[in-house]
Enzyme design. Sequence first.
Site, PDB file in Angstrom:
ATOM      1  N   ASP A 219       0.824  -1.215   0.000  1.00 21.01           N
ATOM      2  CA  ASP A 219       0.000   0.000   0.000  1.00 21.01           C
ATOM      3  C   ASP A 219       0.858   1.266   0.000  1.00 21.01           C
ATOM      4  O   ASP A 219       2.057   1.221   0.308  1.00 21.01           O
ATOM      5  CB  ASP A 219      -0.881  -0.035   1.267  1.00 21.01           C
ATOM      6  CG  ASP A 219      -2.288   0.491   1.013  1.00 21.01           C
ATOM      7  OD1 ASP A 219      -2.440   1.352   0.135  1.00 21.01           O
ATOM      8  OD2 ASP A 219      -3.207   0.034   1.703  1.00 21.01           O
TER       9      ASP A 219
ATOM     10  N   ASP B 176     -10.845   1.720  -3.179  1.00 22.33           N
ATOM     11  CA  ASP B 176     -11.386   1.301  -1.882  1.00 22.33           C
ATOM     12  C   ASP B 176     -12.903   1.278  -1.928  1.00 22.33           C
ATOM     13  O   ASP B 176     -13.550   0.832  -0.980  1.00 22.33           O
ATOM     14  CB  ASP B 176     -10.925   2.275  -0.780  1.00 22.33           C
ATOM     15  CG  ASP B 176      -9.527   1.952  -0.289  1.00 22.33           C
ATOM     16  OD1 ASP B 176      -8.969   0.923  -0.718  1.00 22.33           O
ATOM     17  OD2 ASP B 176      -8.990   2.736   0.518  1.00 22.33           O
TER      18      ASP B 176
HETATM   19  C1  GLA Z   1      -5.791   1.516   2.389  1.00 19.22           C
HETATM   20  C2  GLA Z   1      -6.214   0.397   1.456  1.00 19.22           C
HETATM   21  C3  GLA Z   1      -7.281  -0.441   2.134  1.00 19.22           C
HETATM   22  C4  GLA Z   1      -6.752  -0.972   3.439  1.00 19.22           C
HETATM   23  C5  GLA Z   1      -6.255   0.156   4.312  1.00 19.22           C
HETATM   24  C6  GLA Z   1      -5.558  -0.353   5.554  1.00 19.22           C
HETATM   25  O1  GLA Z   1      -6.812   2.414   2.574  1.00 19.22           O
HETATM   26  O2  GLA Z   1      -6.646   0.909   0.237  1.00 19.22           O
HETATM   27  O3  GLA Z   1      -7.701  -1.495   1.293  1.00 19.22           O
HETATM   28  O4  GLA Z   1      -5.717  -1.882   3.173  1.00 19.22           O
HETATM   29  O5  GLA Z   1      -5.347   0.993   3.623  1.00 19.22           O
HETATM   30  O6  GLA Z   1      -5.152   0.667   6.380  1.00 19.22           O
END
Ligand code: GLA
Length: 741
Positions: free
Chosen positions: A482, A552
Amino acid sequence: MAATNETRRKVFLGLLGSAAGMALGGGAGARAMVDQATRVFRLDGGGVTYAFGINAGGQVQSLYWGAALAASDSLPAAVPVEANSSNEMAPGLTPYEFAGFGGGLTTEPALKVRFPDGVRDLDLRYAGHQDKGDSLVLQLQDAKRAVRVALTYAMDEATGILARSAVVENRTGNWIQVDQMAAACLNLPYSDDYRLYFLSGRWAGEFMLQTRAITPGAFVLESRKGVTSHQINPWIAVSRAATGEESGPVWFGALGWSGNWRINVEMDAMGGVHATAGYNPFDFSYRLKQGESLASPVFHAGFSNEGFGGASRVFHRYQREKVLPHAPRPRLRPVLYNSWEATFFDVNEAGQVALAEKAASIGVERFVVDDGWFGARDSDKAGLGDWVVNLKKFPSGLGPLIKRVNGLGMQFGLWVEPEMVNPDSDLYRAHPDWVINFPGRQRSEARNQLVLNLARKDVCEHLLKVLDALLSSHNIEYLKWDHNRAWSEPGWPEVAPDDQQRLYVAYVDNLYKLLAGLRRRHPKLEIESCASGGGRVDLGIMKLTEQVWTSDNTDPYDRLVIQDGYSHAYAPAAMMAWVTDSPNFVNKRVTSLEYRFLSAMQGGLGIGANLNHRQDEDFAKARRLVEAYKQVRATIQLGNLYRLVSPGNGSPRSATLSVSHDRKQAVLFAFLHSSMLRSAQKTIQLRGLDASAVYSLRPIAGSAAAGTVAKASGAYWMGHGLKVALEGDFQAAAFVLEAVS
Ligand code: GLA
């Protein structure tokens, strides 16, 4: 006689291999040819011709890019462009392959440099070329000083997609400063009805397809956020006004770069259209000492005469065969489970084991623990940077959970965000100097985190060591990688002020090296590129990551719109989506389990729901749908995608068809988003089938097709179509068509 002269004058480069058209080197490259008399270079492949020439002044000008010309066609030599008046001088009207800033250039430069004596004038001229087997390298040099540029052209034989990049080398004996550098400039044939397409968005709303007419002036697409960005993706397509989904010309390109980038699309004073793509010159500066060089990212550009559908199919193929890990045979995406929406930071061994058991029972193949497993990570306020297992949550480490997951027949995967640090972390307390910052200035936090300076060798070495140890001591087969914030205060105080802005390039280069290094040490490892959703989806990172997280936003209707935009540029082979709970956490929309599943089945399928809340009948349905998906996933992920009806612009329905390469199997997804549908609109005509083959039709999920036959020719399904009996809001159905021998 003419033919003999022709043959004598033309030299086939090694890309061709022989005059008969056989490619060398495993068939990687397309046909390339140079006509030594006219100094015209021509590349042919995948139904596309690209040509440029050296004019009398030694400047390299574009000559043609579009549908394949006949092999016998001779392109006339490049002729220097004439000024229109003293206000529209020649350099501002010339379709340069790679324009140096200098000599009155008023259009976008591909390269702009500054010399120690204050001169900022560059006049790039042809200095030779080399055949590299699978690519053509053109050498340019400044008319007066030893600034050398090597332009690489690699055309893919199968798809006609041209990968262009540049390297600038300083041989002047003193430093030079590169203020701007592109991978390539692409010039389009003259037309007065061009339209530009691009993808814009924001967190939870990525990949929205936008269009505008190309008119006089420049239109700038860019990221200044340190990362590819949700706001604009580095992909463009240019069409003529009449181009549609399945017909008409489309020129397209995508920059393989995961840092600050810019694509400048402009129409010059006389109507010439140029697209220049490369490093973003915003806050850019890269000083080269004598002997040093700077390489650009790669701009991958293609052409199709078969509309946006044809353009994306050819680009998807190229990504599968040339870009993604394990190309030309990218691996199928396993069905995964991810705990994020189920538990957020509240992860622990017992809870994850319970979820893993339930996930295995519905056919999940890879179980992933998301954020919260490490350091003091109970919320987004602390712990980032401390990649050690939290022993309060996992008293015996991750070992027992991984053993259980593997015992259930699933792979184990883990979420990491290695480039970031919370100020409340052991790493930051030990190394406050490891983040990008300007001394004495604010360090702006976003999501309570700062950005580690990956341009620093020690930071990279630390991350490689820590991640390598994690992967070496556990059976971890997948990382969700990420990057959850845009950059701020991009300083690198440890190097000289004149070198600090190297950060933009050095960071991304080191990120790629880090990913490649981990992959080399752990060949089984697969990686997903995530950046708060779809903030880092580009062909640079996709060389190193099997899959990408497009958003997301897991609402199944929003996701269809996001996926439709994504599919214009990127391959379903790499696209992940999850089935999550209803109401959805982003927008509280309520939808059926089946609708959620069919929306998430358009690429790699994941489950992100809290399985502890599921009823028995949900498990039975999920198990059946996961099993049905596995039967057709090769066609969905690796086949040809037809966007039959796009969901954008409030369309009450949408449909896609994925057709396998041998056209023996096709998978149809049909969605009804709103009951504002006229009954005639329920009929869907398919595309891409073999007209003369007979296909049987079988529902995978949702209501059966109404008033339709169970078996008919490809011609029937494409001409007559089938009526999908959907009623109400947010309904979905899926069918598989199989060719019967
Ligand atoms: C980001 C990602 C999510 C999740 C969060 C965890 O927002 O896009 O899918 O993994 O981090 O903190």
